[in-house]
Design a protein around this motif. Structure first.
Motif, PDB file in Angstrom:
ATOM      1  N   ASN A 236       0.811  -1.222   0.000  1.00 32.75           N
ATOM      2  CA  ASN A 236       0.000   0.000   0.000  1.00 32.75           C
ATOM      3  C   ASN A 236       0.844   1.271   0.000  1.00 32.75           C
ATOM      4  OD1 ASN A 236      -2.494  -1.461   0.140  1.00 32.75           O
ATOM      5  ND2 ASN A 236      -2.082  -1.823   2.322  1.00 32.75           N
ATOM      6  N   GLY A 237       2.165   1.123  -0.098  1.00 30.31           N
ATOM      7  CA  GLY A 237       3.048   2.291  -0.126  1.00 30.31           C
ATOM      8  C   GLY A 237       3.468   2.785   1.244  1.00 30.31           C
ATOM      9  N   GLY A 238       3.081   2.071   2.293  1.00 28.82           N
ATOM     10  CA  GLY A 238       3.485   2.478   3.641  1.00 28.82           C
ATOM     11  C   GLY A 238       4.877   1.973   3.982  1.00 28.82           C
ATOM     12  N   ILE A 239       5.624   2.741   4.765  1.00 29.02           N
ATOM     13  CA  ILE A 239       6.981   2.347   5.168  1.00 29.02           C
ATOM     14  C   ILE A 239       6.889   1.351   6.314  1.00 29.02           C
ATOM     15  CG2 ILE A 239       9.170   3.162   6.128  1.00 29.02           C
ATOM     16  CD1 ILE A 239       8.665   5.825   4.699  1.00 29.02           C
ATOM     17  N   VAL A 240       7.493   0.182   6.135  1.00 28.24           N
ATOM     18  CA  VAL A 240       7.413  -0.870   7.154  1.00 28.24           C
ATOM     19  C   VAL A 240       8.790  -1.248   7.713  1.00 28.24           C
ATOM     20  CG1 VAL A 240       5.279  -1.840   6.230  1.00 28.24           C
ATOM     21  CG2 VAL A 240       7.475  -2.643   5.345  1.00 28.24           C
ATOM     22  N   GLY A 241       9.829  -0.681   7.167  1.00 32.09           N
ATOM     23  CA  GLY A 241      11.160  -1.007   7.667  1.00 32.09           C
ATOM     24  C   GLY A 241      12.244  -0.354   6.836  1.00 32.09           C
ATOM     25  N   ALA A 242      13.456  -0.865   6.971  1.00 33.33           N
ATOM     26  CA  ALA A 242      14.595  -0.301   6.242  1.00 33.33           C
ATOM     27  C   ALA A 242      15.534  -1.425   5.829  1.00 33.33           C
ATOM     28  CB  ALA A 242      15.339   0.707   7.105  1.00 33.33           C
ATOM     29  N   SER A 243      16.117  -1.273   4.655  1.00 34.81           N
ATOM     30  CA  SER A 243      17.167  -2.190   4.213  1.00 34.81           C
ATOM     31  C   SER A 243      18.506  -1.471   4.342  1.00 34.81           C
ATOM     32  CB  SER A 243      16.937  -2.624   2.769  1.00 34.81           C
ATOM     33  OG  SER A 243      17.093  -1.532   1.879  1.00 34.81           O
TER      34      SER A 243
END
Length: 454
Positions: A236-243
């Protein structure tokens, strides 16, 4: 008039409804006999395989199936004929235009009133995009798994979600020991807040610049890394984490440390040599009066010392031409100068030569020219003279004096003028033109661009 009986009407209505469902369903439907020959197909099935309905009725299922998928398909079809149970299969069709499409087929047997299988019905869904996405995911997973860089992902709670072989090698933890634990476990204690700062910026959508930092190995040693951080988005385009992609730069850092030690030692020795030469000059030539040979020589040595300081700042690689000019003119009031020209990085050897040239020009102007008068001004400018032959490209530097005493052509060249000419000719592969204009002395110095930057 004789009308239809209720039973006939019901059958007609049911047939019409079936026909509508058959042709308007979003999935492909094909009815075949036991040899695979099409008996009827709906419009969606025709669209998927790229043949008209009339053309398909002259063909068999085998005609549109990819040859590599036929053996598996026939094996499952025979098993259905023997046992009666339907099956599902993902396989490839070859469209009429040669394009390959991936489909998911659900195949069921159709029996007569005696229980014998007489036909087969296939429900088809085009899964080409899904297969393409799966292939892309597999490729990315293979790239990540085999990368020498440490690649990890974390959730917004800073817990590690994935950990590749590069991370195992760089940080010393196997994946089973790292996944699920806080990412702060690999941060040295003195920079423990770095992870919080990064994740807060990721949460707000801020860009995190690639940067160099430190991480902690399982054995307690520190490793220097170059780190790149990117947000991870859900569907949905929401930020869920980081790589995070980390590259080991420990060897480079150690090389830089060794280089800095060597440069420091070189700088120390050069200063000692210059100090020794200064002492020898004073003892040999006596007191350094304003116009004495000792004063001239000492000022030239001082000019070289300033040039060395400029080179020390860049580990003896290069220096900015603007910095060279400003450093050479630092003994004089800044208000007396105008400096104009695009910046050029000058190599170490040319830095020393240019510093001597500018020192001689400044010294001469302070004794006889514009710098000897409060109203005097000097403009130093330079420009590149391009050529199709790189060896012919040159840098032209102009020293232009105004507002000084009347210009008088000297009867002979002094040591400073001869030194300037020699340095420009031999070290900078150029030449000097002097204009004793009534308004002020002008020096045009043209130098090979490659001698400055090569």
């Amino acid at each position: 008039m004789v009308g239809q009986c209720p039973t006939e009407t019901s059958v007609t209505d049911s047939s019409a409804r079936f026909e509508a469902i058959f042709h308007q369903t979003i999935g492909g439907i094909a009815l075949t006999d036991l040899s695979g020959r099409f008996i009827t197909v709906n419009r969606k099935y025709s669209e998927i395989v790229g043949y008209s309905q009339s053309a398909l009725l002259q063909m068999r299922m085998q005609d549109v199936t990819h040859p590599d998928d036929l053996p598996r398909n026939l094996q499952q079809f025979r098993a259905m004929l023997e046992g009666g149970a339907g099956f599902e299969i993902e396989k490839r069709y070859i469209r009429s235009d040669g394009v390959i499409v991936w489909v998911s087929n659900s195949v069921s047997a159709i029996k007569n009133s005696s229980g014998d299988i007489i036909q087969a019905v296939t429900f088809t869904t085009d899964v080409t995009e899904r297969k393409r996405a799966q292939d892309e995911v597999r490729r990315l997973a293979a790239i990540i798994a085999s990368s020498d860089d440490a690649i990890i992902s974390i959730d917004l709670g800073m817990n590690i979600q994935s950990w590749n072989r590069g991370a195992e090698k760089l940080y010393g933890y196997p994946a089973e020991e790292a996944i699920g634990r806080p990412a702060t476990m690999i941060l040295p204690p003195d920079i423990g807040d770095e992870e919080h700062v990064i994740i807060e910026r990721i949460k707000t959508g801020d860009h995190v610049q690639p940067h160099e930092t430190r991480r902690l190995h399982k054995d307690g040693t520190e490793v220097h890394v170059s780190l790149r951080v990117s947000p991870i988005y859900d569907e949905n385009g929401g930020i869920v984490g980081a790589s995070k992609i980390a590259r080991d730069i420990s060897e480079r850092k150690e090389a830089e440390r060794q280089q800095n030690l060597l440069v420091g030692e070189l700088t120390h020795r050069v200063k000692n040599v210059l100090a020794t030469v200064n002492a020898i000059v004073r003892q040999t030539l006596g007191p350094a009066g304003p116009d004495s040979p000792a004063a001239s020589l000492l000022s030239r040595l001082q000019s070289l010392a300033k040039a060395h300081d400029l080179l020390t700042e860049s580990n003896w690689k290069s220096a900015s031409l603007q910095d060279i000019v400003r450093e050479a003119l630092s003994p004089y009031p800044e208000s007396m100068f105008e400096v104009a020209g695009d910046d050029v990085l000058v190599n170490a050897r040319a830095v020393l030569s240019l510093s001597l040239v500018l020192h001689e020009l400044g010294t001469n102007a302070a004794k006889y020219g514009a710098l000897s008068s409060e109203a005097g001004r000097v403009r130093i400018s330079w420009r590149t003279i391009e050529s199709t032959d790189p060896d012919q490209t040159a840098l032209k530097l102009r020293w232009e004096e105004r507002g000084g005493p009347p210009v008088v052509m000297p009867s002979h060249k002094g040591f400073g003028s001869r030194l300037l000419q020699t340095v420009v000719t031999s070290e900078l592969r150029g030449g000097v033109l002097v204009d004793y204009a009534p308004t002020g002395l002008i020096y045009d110095i043209e130098m090979a661009f490659s001698s400055l930057t090569g």
